[in-house]
Motif scaffolding. Structure first.
Motif, mmCIF file in Angstrom:
data_model
loop_
_atom_site.group_PDB
_atom_site.id
_atom_site.type_symbol
_atom_site.label_atom_id
_atom_site.label_comp_id
_atom_site.label_asym_id
_atom_site.label_seq_id
_atom_site.Cartn_x
_atom_site.Cartn_y
_atom_site.Cartn_z
ATOM 1 N N SER A 192 8.108 -38.726 11.221
ATOM 2 C CA SER A 192 9.522 -38.412 11.369
ATOM 3 C C SER A 192 9.792 -37.051 10.754
ATOM 4 C CB SER A 192 10.350 -39.490 10.657
ATOM 5 O OG SER A 192 11.672 -39.071 10.483
ATOM 6 N N LEU A 193 10.705 -36.309 11.367
ATOM 7 C CA LEU A 193 11.101 -35.022 10.783
ATOM 8 C C LEU A 193 11.750 -35.226 9.418
ATOM 9 C CD1 LEU A 193 12.499 -33.134 13.916
ATOM 10 C CD2 LEU A 193 10.375 -32.672 12.681
ATOM 11 N N ASP A 194 12.333 -36.410 9.213
ATOM 12 C CA ASP A 194 12.990 -36.699 7.933
ATOM 13 C C ASP A 194 11.995 -36.761 6.774
ATOM 14 O OD1 ASP A 194 15.414 -36.884 9.283
ATOM 15 O OD2 ASP A 194 15.256 -39.065 9.535
ATOM 16 N N ASN A 195 10.725 -37.012 7.064
ATOM 17 C CA ASN A 195 9.695 -37.104 6.010
ATOM 18 C C ASN A 195 9.066 -35.758 5.680
ATOM 19 O OD1 ASN A 195 9.993 -39.857 5.904
ATOM 20 N ND2 ASN A 195 8.307 -40.273 7.293
ATOM 21 N N LEU A 196 9.446 -34.720 6.400
ATOM 22 C CA LEU A 196 8.790 -33.418 6.227
ATOM 23 C C LEU A 196 9.601 -32.490 5.335
ATOM 24 C CD1 LEU A 196 7.535 -32.836 9.868
ATOM 25 C CD2 LEU A 196 6.292 -33.801 7.941
ATOM 26 N N PRO A 197 8.967 -31.620 4.615
ATOM 27 C CA PRO A 197 7.518 -31.471 4.529
ATOM 28 C C PRO A 197 6.906 -32.501 3.578
ATOM 29 C CG PRO A 197 8.535 -29.846 3.104
ATOM 30 C CD PRO A 197 9.665 -30.608 3.803
ATOM 31 N N ILE A 198 5.660 -32.821 3.835
ATOM 32 C CA ILE A 198 4.907 -33.712 2.953
ATOM 33 C C ILE A 198 4.194 -32.818 1.949
ATOM 34 C CG2 ILE A 198 3.066 -35.419 2.797
ATOM 35 C CD1 ILE A 198 3.767 -36.150 5.761
ATOM 36 N N LEU A 199 4.586 -32.948 0.676
ATOM 37 C CA LEU A 199 4.040 -32.098 -0.385
ATOM 38 C C LEU A 199 3.625 -32.974 -1.570
ATOM 39 C CD1 LEU A 199 6.868 -29.391 -0.259
ATOM 40 C CD2 LEU A 199 4.578 -29.205 0.727
ATOM 41 N N PRO A 200 2.453 -33.587 -1.487
ATOM 42 C CA PRO A 200 2.042 -34.469 -2.597
ATOM 43 C C PRO A 200 1.807 -33.677 -3.888
ATOM 44 C CG PRO A 200 0.227 -34.138 -1.063
ATOM 45 C CD PRO A 200 1.426 -33.463 -0.463
ATOM 46 N N ALA A 204 2.483 -29.287 10.144
ATOM 47 C CA ALA A 204 2.683 -28.652 11.446
ATOM 48 C C ALA A 204 2.464 -29.655 12.582
ATOM 49 C CB ALA A 204 1.756 -27.448 11.596
ATOM 50 N N THR A 205 1.428 -30.455 12.482
ATOM 51 C CA THR A 205 1.152 -31.452 13.533
ATOM 52 C C THR A 205 2.305 -32.424 13.654
ATOM 53 O OG1 THR A 205 -1.228 -31.264 13.206
ATOM 54 C CG2 THR A 205 -0.437 -33.271 14.268
ATOM 55 N N ARG A 206 2.758 -32.944 12.535
ATOM 56 C CA ARG A 206 3.863 -33.915 12.588
ATOM 57 C C ARG A 206 5.158 -33.249 13.073
ATOM 58 N NH1 ARG A 206 3.421 -38.797 8.398
ATOM 59 N NH2 ARG A 206 1.228 -39.268 8.726
ATOM 60 N N ALA A 207 5.416 -32.033 12.623
ATOM 61 C CA ALA A 207 6.655 -31.350 13.028
ATOM 62 C C ALA A 207 6.650 -31.086 14.528
ATOM 63 C CB ALA A 207 6.807 -30.031 12.261
ATOM 64 N N LEU A 208 5.540 -30.581 15.050
ATOM 65 C CA LEU A 208 5.456 -30.281 16.480
ATOM 66 C C LEU A 208 5.470 -31.539 17.331
ATOM 67 C CD1 LEU A 208 2.943 -27.318 16.341
ATOM 68 C CD2 LEU A 208 5.388 -27.200 16.882
#
Length: 186
Positions: free
Chosen positions: A63-71, A179-183
């Motif tokens: 989901s765009l709501d989870n981005l960015p993923i920055l652990p 990038a993969t998830r966003a696209l």
């Protein structure tokens, strides 16, 4: 006196290293062993940074709501296809008679990363205090291997290369995953 464990990047390199070492070696499916040495191998990458959903189950849904993923940390995971060899290396790394662990993976950033991820994932209290060394080979002739074995580098000499390898791996993960998830979601 304890044994030295040498971890090569590929089985063929492990076999070449064995030919350059003195002594008689026995061979198993996962390693070679003599009175003084254990020589084993990765099969390329055995360990990598975990997928987002392995870090946080809520990230399973793209989901765009989870981005960015920055652990805050980049936990590691054993790759399923190479788990058997990773488990074999873990047993060798943790053996009580192993005093020195040598990175015999390919010379360069990727070889450093492969070894350090294996070591980090396999380490427990039994590994504390074991010496870590680096076998740096530019050629695979028997003479070059013997020369390299006689000039093992200290682990601290390899820290800058380790840092660049980790930085590249984490940057690739951040860019690739986000990038993969966003696209895909866009």
């Amino acid at each position: 006196m304890g044994k030295t464990l040498i971890i090569a990047e590929k089985p063929s390199v492990a076999a070449d290293i064995v030919k350059a070492l003195p002594g008689k070696f026995s061979k198993t499916k996962t390693h070679f062993e003599s009175d003084d040495h254990l020589v084993s191998f990765a099969i390329g990458h055995l360990v990598s940074i975990a997928y987002p959903e392995e870090i946080d189950p809520e990230l399973h849904k793209w989901s765009l709501d989870n981005l960015p993923i920055l652990p805050e940390e980049f936990p590691l995971a054993v790759l399923p296809d190479t788990k058997t060899q990773f488990n074999a290396l873990t047993k060798l790394i943790r053996r009580k008679d192993v005093e020195v662990i040598v990175n015999g993976c390919d010379a360069g950033r990727e070889g450093e990363l492969i070894f350090k991820y294996i070591l980090k994932q396999a380490t427990n209290r039994s590994v504390e205090g074991k010496a870590i060394r680096r076998l740096w080979l530019q050629s695979m002739t028997l003479d070059a291997i013997r020369e390299g074995l006689g000039k093992l580098k200290e682990d601290k000499e390899m820290r800058p290369l380790e840092d660049t390898a980790l930085c590249r791996s984490e940057a690739d993960w951040l860019i690739g995953i986000n990038a993969t998830r966003a696209l895909t979601c866009y």
